[in-house]
Design a protein around this motif. Structure first.
Motif, PDB file in Angstrom:
ATOM      1  N   ALA A   1       0.824  -1.205   0.000  1.00 43.07           N
ATOM      2  CA  ALA A   1       0.000   0.000   0.000  1.00 43.07           C
ATOM      3  C   ALA A   1       0.860   1.259   0.000  1.00 43.07           C
ATOM      4  O   ALA A   1       1.964   1.283   0.546  1.00 43.07           O
ATOM      5  N   VAL A   2       0.328   2.281  -0.634  1.00 44.25           N
ATOM      6  CA  VAL A   2       0.913   3.618  -0.583  1.00 44.25           C
ATOM      7  C   VAL A   2       0.089   4.445   0.395  1.00 44.25           C
ATOM      8  O   VAL A   2      -1.143   4.470   0.310  1.00 44.25           O
ATOM      9  N   TYR A   3       0.758   5.078   1.323  1.00 46.64           N
ATOM     10  CA  TYR A   3       0.090   5.893   2.328  1.00 46.64           C
ATOM     11  C   TYR A   3       0.314   7.366   2.030  1.00 46.64           C
ATOM     12  O   TYR A   3       1.434   7.764   1.678  1.00 46.64           O
ATOM     13  N   ALA A   4      -0.748   8.144   2.143  1.00 46.26           N
ATOM     14  CA  ALA A   4      -0.651   9.589   1.903  1.00 46.26           C
ATOM     15  C   ALA A   4      -0.733  10.331   3.234  1.00 46.26           C
ATOM     16  O   ALA A   4      -1.620  10.084   4.048  1.00 46.26           O
ATOM     17  N   ASN A   5       0.187  11.238   3.421  1.00 47.61           N
ATOM     18  CA  ASN A   5       0.353  11.988   4.676  1.00 47.61           C
ATOM     19  C   ASN A   5       0.089  13.465   4.367  1.00 47.61           C
ATOM     20  O   ASN A   5       0.982  14.181   3.933  1.00 47.61           O
ATOM     21  N   LEU A   6      -1.160  13.902   4.540  1.00 42.93           N
ATOM     22  CA  LEU A   6      -1.555  15.224   4.063  1.00 42.93           C
ATOM     23  C   LEU A   6      -1.478  16.300   5.130  1.00 42.93           C
ATOM     24  O   LEU A   6      -1.460  17.490   4.813  1.00 42.93           O
ATOM     25  N   THR A   7      -1.505  15.902   6.389  1.00 41.36           N
ATOM     26  CA  THR A   7      -1.565  16.899   7.451  1.00 41.36           C
ATOM     27  C   THR A   7      -1.078  16.294   8.766  1.00 41.36           C
ATOM     28  O   THR A   7      -1.139  15.075   8.953  1.00 41.36           O
ATOM     29  N   ASN A   8      -0.626  17.141   9.644  1.00 38.34           N
ATOM     30  CA  ASN A   8      -0.339  16.717  11.018  1.00 38.34           C
ATOM     31  C   ASN A   8      -1.392  17.235  11.991  1.00 38.34           C
ATOM     32  O   ASN A   8      -1.280  17.050  13.200  1.00 38.34           O
ATOM     33  N   ARG A   9      -2.412  17.908  11.459  1.00 36.88           N
ATOM     34  CA  ARG A   9      -3.463  18.421  12.351  1.00 36.88           C
ATOM     35  C   ARG A   9      -4.395  17.287  12.776  1.00 36.88           C
ATOM     36  O   ARG A   9      -4.627  16.340  12.024  1.00 36.88           O
ATOM     37  N   CYS A  10      -4.930  17.396  13.966  1.00 38.13           N
ATOM     38  CA  CYS A  10      -5.901  16.429  14.467  1.00 38.13           C
ATOM     39  C   CYS A  10      -6.674  17.077  15.600  1.00 38.13           C
ATOM     40  O   CYS A  10      -6.077  17.752  16.436  1.00 38.13           O
ATOM     41  N   PRO A  11      -7.990  16.849  15.645  1.00 37.22           N
ATOM     42  CA  PRO A  11      -8.771  17.454  16.721  1.00 37.22           C
ATOM     43  C   PRO A  11      -8.723  16.651  18.018  1.00 37.22           C
ATOM     44  O   PRO A  11      -9.351  17.038  18.994  1.00 37.22           O
ATOM     45  N   CYS A  12      -8.022  15.532  17.996  1.00 40.00           N
ATOM     46  CA  CYS A  12      -7.931  14.701  19.199  1.00 40.00           C
ATOM     47  C   CYS A  12      -6.529  14.800  19.799  1.00 40.00           C
ATOM     48  O   CYS A  12      -5.587  15.279  19.159  1.00 40.00           O
ATOM     49  N   ALA A  13      -6.430  14.330  20.993  1.00 46.25           N
ATOM     50  CA  ALA A  13      -5.123  14.217  21.665  1.00 46.25           C
ATOM     51  C   ALA A  13      -5.131  12.878  22.390  1.00 46.25           C
ATOM     52  O   ALA A  13      -5.120  12.814  23.620  1.00 46.25           O
ATOM     53  N   CYS A  14      -5.180  11.807  21.617  1.00 46.46           N
ATOM     54  CA  CYS A  14      -5.360  10.475  22.192  1.00 46.46           C
ATOM     55  C   CYS A  14      -4.208  10.135  23.144  1.00 46.46           C
ATOM     56  O   CYS A  14      -3.039  10.420  22.854  1.00 46.46           O
ATOM     57  N   THR A  15      -4.569   9.497  24.215  1.00 49.89           N
ATOM     58  CA  THR A  15      -3.544   9.126  25.200  1.00 49.89           C
ATOM     59  C   THR A  15      -2.544   8.132  24.614  1.00 49.89           C
ATOM     60  O   THR A  15      -1.437   8.007  25.108  1.00 49.89           O
ATOM     61  N   PHE A  16      -2.976   7.424  23.556  1.00 51.37           N
ATOM     62  CA  PHE A  16      -2.136   6.367  22.972  1.00 51.37           C
ATOM     63  C   PHE A  16      -1.507   6.776  21.643  1.00 51.37           C
ATOM     64  O   PHE A  16      -0.964   5.949  20.929  1.00 51.37           O
ATOM     65  N   CYS A  17      -1.599   8.058  21.284  1.00 49.85           N
ATOM     66  CA  CYS A  17      -1.173   8.472  19.941  1.00 49.85           C
ATOM     67  C   CYS A  17       0.302   8.165  19.701  1.00 49.85           C
ATOM     68  O   CYS A  17       1.169   8.545  20.492  1.00 49.85           O
ATOM     69  N   LEU A  18       0.568   7.504  18.589  1.00 53.95           N
ATOM     70  CA  LEU A  18       1.939   7.145  18.250  1.00 53.95           C
ATOM     71  C   LEU A  18       2.803   8.355  17.955  1.00 53.95           C
ATOM     72  O   LEU A  18       4.029   8.276  18.008  1.00 53.95           O
ATOM     73  N   ARG A  19       2.154   9.481  17.665  1.00 56.59           N
ATOM     74  CA  ARG A  19       2.945  10.662  17.323  1.00 56.59           C
ATOM     75  C   ARG A  19       3.789  11.133  18.505  1.00 56.59           C
ATOM     76  O   ARG A  19       4.775  11.835  18.316  1.00 56.59           O
ATOM     77  N   ALA A  20       3.370  10.726  19.706  1.00 58.72           N
ATOM     78  CA  ALA A  20       4.145  11.106  20.885  1.00 58.72           C
ATOM     79  C   ALA A  20       5.358  10.208  21.071  1.00 58.72           C
ATOM     80  O   ALA A  20       6.225  10.492  21.901  1.00 58.72           O
ATOM     81  N   LYS A  21       5.420   9.126  20.296  1.00 57.48           N
ATOM     82  CA  LYS A  21       6.453   8.115  20.539  1.00 57.48           C
ATOM     83  C   LYS A  21       7.603   8.171  19.531  1.00 57.48           C
ATOM     84  O   LYS A  21       8.607   7.509  19.714  1.00 57.48           O
ATOM     85  N   GLY A  22       7.408   8.891  18.433  1.00 53.31           N
ATOM     86  CA  GLY A  22       8.479   8.928  17.456  1.00 53.31           C
ATOM     87  C   GLY A  22       8.035   9.635  16.202  1.00 53.31           C
ATOM     88  O   GLY A  22       6.865  10.005  16.070  1.00 53.31           O
ATOM     89  N   PRO A  23       8.944   9.783  15.255  1.00 49.69           N
ATOM     90  CA  PRO A  23       8.639  10.572  14.061  1.00 49.69           C
ATOM     91  C   PRO A  23       7.906   9.806  12.965  1.00 49.69           C
ATOM     92  O   PRO A  23       7.467  10.402  11.984  1.00 49.69           O
ATOM     93  N   GLY A  24       7.752   8.465  13.108  1.00 50.22           N
ATOM     94  CA  GLY A  24       7.120   7.716  12.037  1.00 50.22           C
ATOM     95  C   GLY A  24       6.572   6.400  12.546  1.00 50.22           C
ATOM     96  O   GLY A  24       6.603   6.123  13.753  1.00 50.22           O
ATOM     97  N   VAL A  25       6.018   5.604  11.621  1.00 50.19           N
ATOM     98  CA  VAL A  25       5.421   4.318  11.994  1.00 50.19           C
ATOM     99  C   VAL A  25       5.954   3.220  11.097  1.00 50.19           C
ATOM    100  O   VAL A  25       6.185   3.415   9.913  1.00 50.19           O
ATOM    101  N   TYR A  26       6.142   2.031  11.668  1.00 54.00           N
ATOM    102  CA  TYR A  26       6.500   0.840  10.897  1.00 54.00           C
ATOM    103  C   TYR A  26       7.666   1.086   9.946  1.00 54.00           C
ATOM    104  O   TYR A  26       7.657   0.658   8.804  1.00 54.00           O
ATOM    105  N   GLY A  27       8.665   1.844  10.425  1.00 57.76           N
ATOM    106  CA  GLY A  27       9.842   2.079   9.600  1.00 57.76           C
ATOM    107  C   GLY A  27       9.650   3.121   8.520  1.00 57.76           C
ATOM    108  O   GLY A  27      10.487   3.248   7.617  1.00 57.76           O
ATOM    109  N   SER A  28       8.572   3.887   8.576  1.00 54.46           N
ATOM    110  CA  SER A  28       8.350   4.936   7.584  1.00 54.46           C
ATOM    111  C   SER A  28       9.386   6.038   7.772  1.00 54.46           C
ATOM    112  O   SER A  28       9.989   6.164   8.839  1.00 54.46           O
ATOM    113  N   PRO A  29       9.542   6.882   6.747  1.00 55.87           N
ATOM    114  CA  PRO A  29      10.345   8.077   6.962  1.00 55.87           C
ATOM    115  C   PRO A  29       9.643   8.984   7.982  1.00 55.87           C
ATOM    116  O   PRO A  29       8.469   8.752   8.313  1.00 55.87           O
TER     117      PRO A  29
END
Ligand code: SF4
Length: 211
Positions: A11-39
């Motif tokens: 699959a190709v993933y599209a990353n259009l924004t870093n905005r989000c109206p939530c602040a999930c306690t489990f959000c991966l964005r707090a853990k690092g700059p990417g997911v599953y070895g992504s840039p």
């Protein structure tokens, strides 16, 4: 670095924004700059439509079966760009499967009903449900819309199920979501015309993987 698209498996993933109206306690964005070895997925600025189209055009689509709008933010924050990019890819390759991974709050984000806008452009909408309990949802996802968020998510899911071929609500499996709650979430999903997917619990550092 400006990562507009990245690839995981087929699959190709599209990353259009870093905005989000939530602040999930489990959000991966707090853990690092990417997911599953992504840039790195933090954007220097949100890409313009022409940049999104160019990034998608540059992919070798013979290698991929799916385009997923996901990234490091809520993709419906860029709803117009998402829909335009999805429509363009569908016109170029009608067999391509297009999926949106979302928190389900598009209507509140955009201030209008939005599910019908996905007709003909998107094959699957995957919505992070996380729980069947409105209070727990508030505590877990901390949406800026407050208590209005959970009913809006359910309404969007119901309307999306009328608009696109497949709507999937997701929760994380045991031990995060016990079997009784999974059963309740499955019943809730089915009452909306959707299905439930139980995402695997992985480990403490990837507790709620981005779906
Ligand atoms: S909805 Fe997704 S991107 Fe937004 S805070 Fe929650 S996990 Fe993070």
């Amino acid at each position: 670095m400006q990562t507009i698209v990245y690839q995981i498996k087929d699959a190709v993933y599209a990353n259009l924004t870093n905005r989000c109206p939530c602040a999930c306690t489990f959000c991966l964005r707090a853990k690092g700059p990417g997911v599953y070895g992504s840039p790195p997925l933090w954007l220097e600025r949100e890409p313009a439509q022409a940049e999104i189209d160019a990034a998608l055009d540059a992919q070798d689509w013979t290698r991929y079966r799916e385009l997923v709008f996901c990234g490091y933010g809520e993709p419906t924050e860029r709803l117009d760009a998402l829909l335009a990019a999805a429509a363009r890819r569908k016109a170029l390759d009608p067999a391509l499967r297009v999926r949106v991974n979302t928190n389900g709050l598009s209507d509140l984000v955009n201030g209008r009903p939005t599910a019908a806008l996905f007709v003909g452009k998107v094959d699957c909408i995957s919505i992070s449900l996380n729980t069947d309990d409105p209070d727990e949802y508030l505590a877990l996802c901390r949406p800026k819309f407050g208590p209005a968020a959970f009913p809006a998510l359910l309404r969007f899911a119901r309307e999306a199920a009328q608009a696109v071929p497949e709507v999937v609500l997701t929760v994380v499996g045991e031990p995060v979501t016990d079997l009784a709650k999974q059963t309740r979430c499955r019943a809730l999903a089915e009452s909306l015309g959707a299905t439930l997917r139980v995402r695997p619990f992985e480990n403490g550092t990837r507790r709620f993987p981005v779906p």
